[in-house]
Design a protein around this motif. Sequence first.
Motif, PDB file in Angstrom:
ATOM      1  N   ASP A  65      -2.907 132.236  -2.640  1.00  0.00           N
ATOM      2  CA  ASP A  65      -1.900 130.743  -2.242  1.00  0.00           C
ATOM      3  C   ASP A  65      -1.400 131.199  -1.068  1.00  0.00           C
ATOM      4  N   ILE A  66      -0.981 130.198  -0.248  1.00  0.00           N
ATOM      5  CA  ILE A  66       0.016 130.096   0.537  1.00  0.00           C
ATOM      6  C   ILE A  66       1.594 129.376  -0.038  1.00  0.00           C
ATOM      7  N   PRO A  67       1.901 130.872  -0.379  1.00  0.00           N
ATOM      8  CA  PRO A  67       3.819 130.469  -1.052  1.00  0.00           C
ATOM      9  C   PRO A  67       4.388 129.085   0.057  1.00  0.00           C
ATOM     10  N   GLN A  68       4.898 128.632  -0.591  1.00  0.00           N
ATOM     11  CA  GLN A  68       5.226 126.851  -0.584  1.00  0.00           C
ATOM     12  C   GLN A  68       6.254 127.001   0.541  1.00  0.00           C
ATOM     13  N   PHE A  69       7.217 128.173   0.285  1.00  0.00           N
ATOM     14  CA  PHE A  69       8.316 128.543   1.634  1.00  0.00           C
ATOM     15  C   PHE A  69       7.271 128.879   3.662  1.00  0.00           C
ATOM     16  N   VAL A  70       6.172 128.806   2.743  1.00  0.00           N
ATOM     17  CA  VAL A  70       5.144 128.942   4.293  1.00  0.00           C
ATOM     18  C   VAL A  70       4.788 127.599   4.819  1.00  0.00           C
ATOM     19  N   GLN A  71       4.292 126.861   3.638  1.00  0.00           N
ATOM     20  CA  GLN A  71       3.596 125.489   3.841  1.00  0.00           C
ATOM     21  C   GLN A  71       4.957 124.792   4.305  1.00  0.00           C
ATOM     22  N   ASP A  72       5.967 125.212   3.768  1.00  0.00           N
ATOM     23  CA  ASP A  72       7.248 124.269   4.333  1.00  0.00           C
ATOM     24  C   ASP A  72       7.332 124.139   5.540  1.00  0.00           C
ATOM     25  N   GLY A  73       6.566 126.305   5.892  1.00  0.00           N
ATOM     26  CA  GLY A  73       7.286 126.083   7.807  1.00  0.00           C
ATOM     27  C   GLY A  73       5.978 125.625   8.428  1.00  0.00           C
ATOM     28  N   MET A  74       4.544 125.123   7.618  1.00  0.00           N
ATOM     29  CA  MET A  74       3.366 124.997   8.456  1.00  0.00           C
ATOM     30  C   MET A  74       3.861 123.766   8.768  1.00  0.00           C
ATOM     31  N   ASN A  75       4.334 123.138   7.575  1.00  0.00           N
ATOM     32  CA  ASN A  75       4.941 121.341   7.342  1.00  0.00           C
ATOM     33  C   ASN A  75       6.134 121.076   8.538  1.00  0.00           C
ATOM     34  N   LEU A  76       6.965 121.707   8.641  1.00  0.00           N
ATOM     35  CA  LEU A  76       8.202 121.667  10.082  1.00  0.00           C
ATOM     36  C   LEU A  76       7.599 121.790  11.683  1.00  0.00           C
ATOM     37  N   TYR A  77       6.342 122.571  11.510  1.00  0.00           N
ATOM     38  CA  TYR A  77       5.234 123.145  12.536  1.00  0.00           C
ATOM     39  C   TYR A  77       4.748 121.782  12.786  1.00  0.00           C
ATOM     40  N   ILE A  78       4.368 121.248  12.035  1.00  0.00           N
ATOM     41  CA  ILE A  78       3.319 120.048  12.074  1.00  0.00           C
ATOM     42  C   ILE A  78       4.415 118.950  12.774  1.00  0.00           C
ATOM     43  N   LYS A  79       5.321 118.601  12.255  1.00  0.00           N
ATOM     44  CA  LYS A  79       5.872 117.584  12.647  1.00  0.00           C
ATOM     45  C   LYS A  79       6.979 117.872  14.205  1.00  0.00           C
ATOM     46  N   GLN A  80       6.880 119.247  14.147  1.00  0.00           N
ATOM     47  CA  GLN A  80       7.907 119.534  15.517  1.00  0.00           C
ATOM     48  C   GLN A  80       6.627 119.481  16.790  1.00  0.00           C
ATOM     49  N   VAL A  81       5.827 119.449  16.401  1.00  0.00           N
ATOM     50  CA  VAL A  81       4.496 119.573  17.444  1.00  0.00           C
ATOM     51  C   VAL A  81       3.269 117.762  17.171  1.00  0.00           C
ATOM     52  N   PRO A  82       4.083 117.043  17.551  1.00  0.00           N
ATOM     53  CA  PRO A  82       3.285 115.622  17.084  1.00  0.00           C
ATOM     54  C   PRO A  82       2.033 115.657  18.291  1.00  0.00           C
ATOM     55  N   PRO A  83       0.901 114.785  17.546  1.00  0.00           N
ATOM     56  CA  PRO A  83       0.051 114.334  18.621  1.00  0.00           C
ATOM     57  C   PRO A  83       0.501 113.595  19.895  1.00  0.00           C
ATOM     58  N   SER A  84       0.168 113.558  20.611  1.00  0.00           N
ATOM     59  CA  SER A  84       0.563 112.168  21.743  1.00  0.00           C
ATOM     60  C   SER A  84       0.247 110.707  21.438  1.00  0.00           C
ATOM     61  N   PRO A  85       1.216 109.936  21.548  1.00  0.00           N
ATOM     62  CA  PRO A  85       0.069 108.302  21.049  1.00  0.00           C
ATOM     63  C   PRO A  85      -0.494 108.308  21.649  1.00  0.00           C
ATOM     64  N   GLY A  86      -1.294 107.406  20.846  1.00  0.00           N
ATOM     65  CA  GLY A  86      -3.313 107.055  20.890  1.00  0.00           C
ATOM     66  C   GLY A  86      -3.843 109.068  21.630  1.00  0.00           C
ATOM     67  N   LEU A  87      -3.566 110.248  21.032  1.00  0.00           N
ATOM     68  CA  LEU A  87      -4.617 110.497  20.959  1.00  0.00           C
ATOM     69  C   LEU A  87      -4.841 111.371  19.741  1.00  0.00           C
ATOM     70  N   PRO A  88      -6.391 111.637  18.893  1.00  0.00           N
ATOM     71  CA  PRO A  88      -6.695 111.868  18.056  1.00  0.00           C
ATOM     72  C   PRO A  88      -6.649 113.302  17.497  1.00  0.00           C
ATOM     73  N   LEU A  89      -6.465 113.309  16.266  1.00  0.00           N
ATOM     74  CA  LEU A  89      -6.167 114.890  16.005  1.00  0.00           C
ATOM     75  C   LEU A  89      -7.416 115.151  16.275  1.00  0.00           C
ATOM     76  N   PHE A  90      -7.339 116.612  15.727  1.00  0.00           N
ATOM     77  CA  PHE A  90      -9.366 116.884  15.062  1.00  0.00           C
ATOM     78  C   PHE A  90      -9.328 117.251  14.301  1.00  0.00           C
ATOM     79  N   ILE A  91     -10.554 116.755  12.937  1.00  0.00           N
ATOM     80  CA  ILE A  91     -10.428 117.319  12.197  1.00  0.00           C
ATOM     81  C   ILE A  91     -11.033 118.161  11.557  1.00  0.00           C
ATOM     82  N   ASN A  92     -11.828 119.198  12.177  1.00  0.00           N
ATOM     83  CA  ASN A  92     -12.495 120.479  12.085  1.00  0.00           C
ATOM     84  C   ASN A  92     -11.520 121.328  11.972  1.00  0.00           C
ATOM     85  N   GLU A  93     -10.479 121.030  12.861  1.00  0.00           N
ATOM     86  CA  GLU A  93      -8.964 121.964  12.940  1.00  0.00           C
ATOM     87  C   GLU A  93      -7.943 121.325  12.082  1.00  0.00           C
TER      88      GLU A  93
END
Length: 505
Positions: free
Chosen positions: A437-465
Amino acid sequence: MAFLTLSIFILSGLLLTTADPTVAHPGNAVEACASINKSLGSPIVQTSSGPEYNFTVNNAWNVQNTLFKPACIVFPRQASHVQTAMKAIFKAKVHYAVQAGSHTGMKGWNNVQDGILIMFSHMQSLSYDAPSHSVTFEPGIHWGNATAALSQFGVAVVGGRVGDVGTGLLLGGGISFLSPSQGYAADNFLSLDVVLVDGTLVTATASNKYSDLFKVLKGGANRFGIVTKYTVRAVDVGTANETPFFGGHIIYNSSYAATLSKATAKYTRETTDSKAALLFTITTTLINGVAQQVCVLFLFYHGTALPQSIFGDFLTVPAITKELSPLSWTQILPAQDPPDFVSSNRGFVQHFSASAVVPQDNLVLDALSHFQNFSSTFLHNGTQSGMNTTSFVLTPILTTQIAAGHAKGGNVMVSPSLKGPYLNVQRSEQFDAGITDIPQFVQDGMNLYIKQVPPSPGLPLFINECDKGQNVYKTYGEFELLKSTYKKYDPTRFNMLFTEGPIGL
Ligand SMILES: Cc1cc2nc3c(=O)[nH]c(=O)nc-3n(C[C@H](O)[C@H](O)[C@H](O)COP(=O)(O)OP(=O)(O)OC[C@H]3O[C@@H](n4cnc5c(N)ncnc54)[C@H](O)[C@@H]3O)c2cc1C
Ligand SMILES: *[C@@H]1O[C@H](CO)[C@@H](O)[C@H](O)[C@H]1NC(C)=O
Ligand SMILES: *[C@@H]1O[C@H](CO)[C@@H](O)[C@H](O)[C@H]1NC(C)=O
Ligand SMILES: *[C@@H]1O[C@H](CO)[C@@H](O)[C@H](O)[C@H]1NC(C)=O
Ligand SMILES: *[C@@H]1O[C@H](CO)[C@@H](O)[C@H](O)[C@H]1NC(C)=O
Ligand SMILES: *[C@@H]1O[C@H](CO)[C@@H](O)[C@H](O)[C@H]1NC(C)=O
Ligand SMILES: *[C@@H]1O[C@H](CO)[C@@H](O)[C@H](O)[C@H]1NC(C)=O
Ligand SMILES: *[C@@H]1O[C@H](CO)[C@@H](O)[C@H](O)[C@H]1NC(C)=O
């Protein structure tokens, strides 16, 4: 091919055995298995004592998906078996999952605790039809085997970039080294046989009464039904004895990470030659407690050499090793991945997250710096994160790829007005053996990164990744069509309630 040392996972919440509050009484899976078995018998239906049950459960790529024990596994030989299973699952309201090539990184997307798993390992047939220049195949085939089977005809399908991966890739859109000229893999669909949630079998094409379903299956993932047969366009790539491609990979010192990331952004902005394909990765691995980083570039050209005008920026950076040569398509996508190709390795927790940005230097460098911070925070022995490897993967989505998709009728990911280009930015992680399992503090870091690197407006995220918590559908150019079509084909929202997959519908 050390790329895609990929990984995945996500929120362990929302467990499949937990009744959704909107569902009155989830049915009894053991009874549903018995009822399916009454029609299909063994070995199509197997419980844990069945000969293929253990291997199947243990074979999922992300070790987290090997920990779910379904009440039974249905191994269909033909579409009608999937219909029988879905009719029983729908009637009894039982949690279920579907597995094709087993490579999803997302926890819970291809297996289910105490529910019913439909596994396609016995449906791997494939045939080429020369007059229509099309290929028909069943969902259980993997890309390497598809490549090997088609090479005698000098053709390929637009599938994945790794041989061991399977056809679930198509429903998530799919990116191939042929995508710059052919579009997303799913752009090449011609006809799809689909078992809807209630067990009805339909054939969807671009022009029949299921054309709305056909379009949303180009990126809609597993939410719209179970595809039992794909017919797609063939692409001329030569036989195993011909080498119409040139390329391979180059390994660089990580001190060039920023230089090469900028070169990838520039390549994405400027390349208009659809014969060129590229994938840039930065991988950090914890070796004896010390994080070691390298950059690996995969580059190919459908021609006899790599044109300087396209690849010059990459060829002039000093390399640690360069392996470039004329190549057949079967060498680019072999039936068996090289043994050192860690991304096919099973037995580890894997995790992905996705972003997509316009190819500006500042955006790419920003993403890189957040990746480096993420890696250096978690990828050292001191944090006890259990994380072993992190990768930063840039895939150029060229204007030629987007144009090819529009010309083939469009998909649900890319807005009709989007011309591109853009860059898919994937982050992936692998954890130590023994971690489940992924420790919660690591998932928190992943979630922070996701917020820090948002998609540019109008671009689709890739579901496979993506990370399971990312609302990918909301970024789709045809989100409204996706929603209305979902309502039409699954009015009781059975799929959303009874199987895991992308959120947001
Ligand atoms: C090493 C590696 C390399 C990768 N390389 C690429 C790449 O080059 N390009 C790319 O686009 N992606 C790539 N991916 C991501 C890959 O596309 C996804 O992981 C994809 O979901 C894998 O499909 P699968 O059939 O192997 O996996 P599975 O886990 O079997 O299936 C994936 C999902 O699709 C659903 N599904 C599968 N078949 C059906 C069906 N017939 N009907 C309905 N739902 C179905 C499953 O339920 C599951 O939710 C890679 C992943 C890995 C791990
Ligand atoms: C399925 O039915 C067969 C008879 O066709 C029987 O032998 C087998 O035990 C049954 N399996 C399950 C899981 O009920
Ligand atoms: C399946 O694996 C479990 C452990 O995961 C083991 O207890 C069981 O004996 C195995 N069954 C078969 C038929 O191999
Ligand atoms: C590929 O084909 C070979 C030969 O038919 C088969 O043994 C193997 O299981 C197939 N690979 C996968 C991943 O299904
Ligand atoms: C990368 O270059 C640095 C010096 O800039 C050197 O110390 C290091 O050993 C090199 N790494 C590799 C893998 O060659
Ligand atoms: C990592 O840390 C643990 C606990 O602090 C220690 O037991 C282990 O030896 C360390 N491993 C390495 C490779 O440094
Ligand atoms: C970390 O990953 C590397 C590369 O995948 C692997 O060789 C190594 O065994 C892993 N280490 C642990 C402790 O799992
Ligand atoms: C680096 O990552 C850590 C862990 O997620 C986080 O606490 C910190 O704020 C990050 N730093 C920057 C500058 O983003």
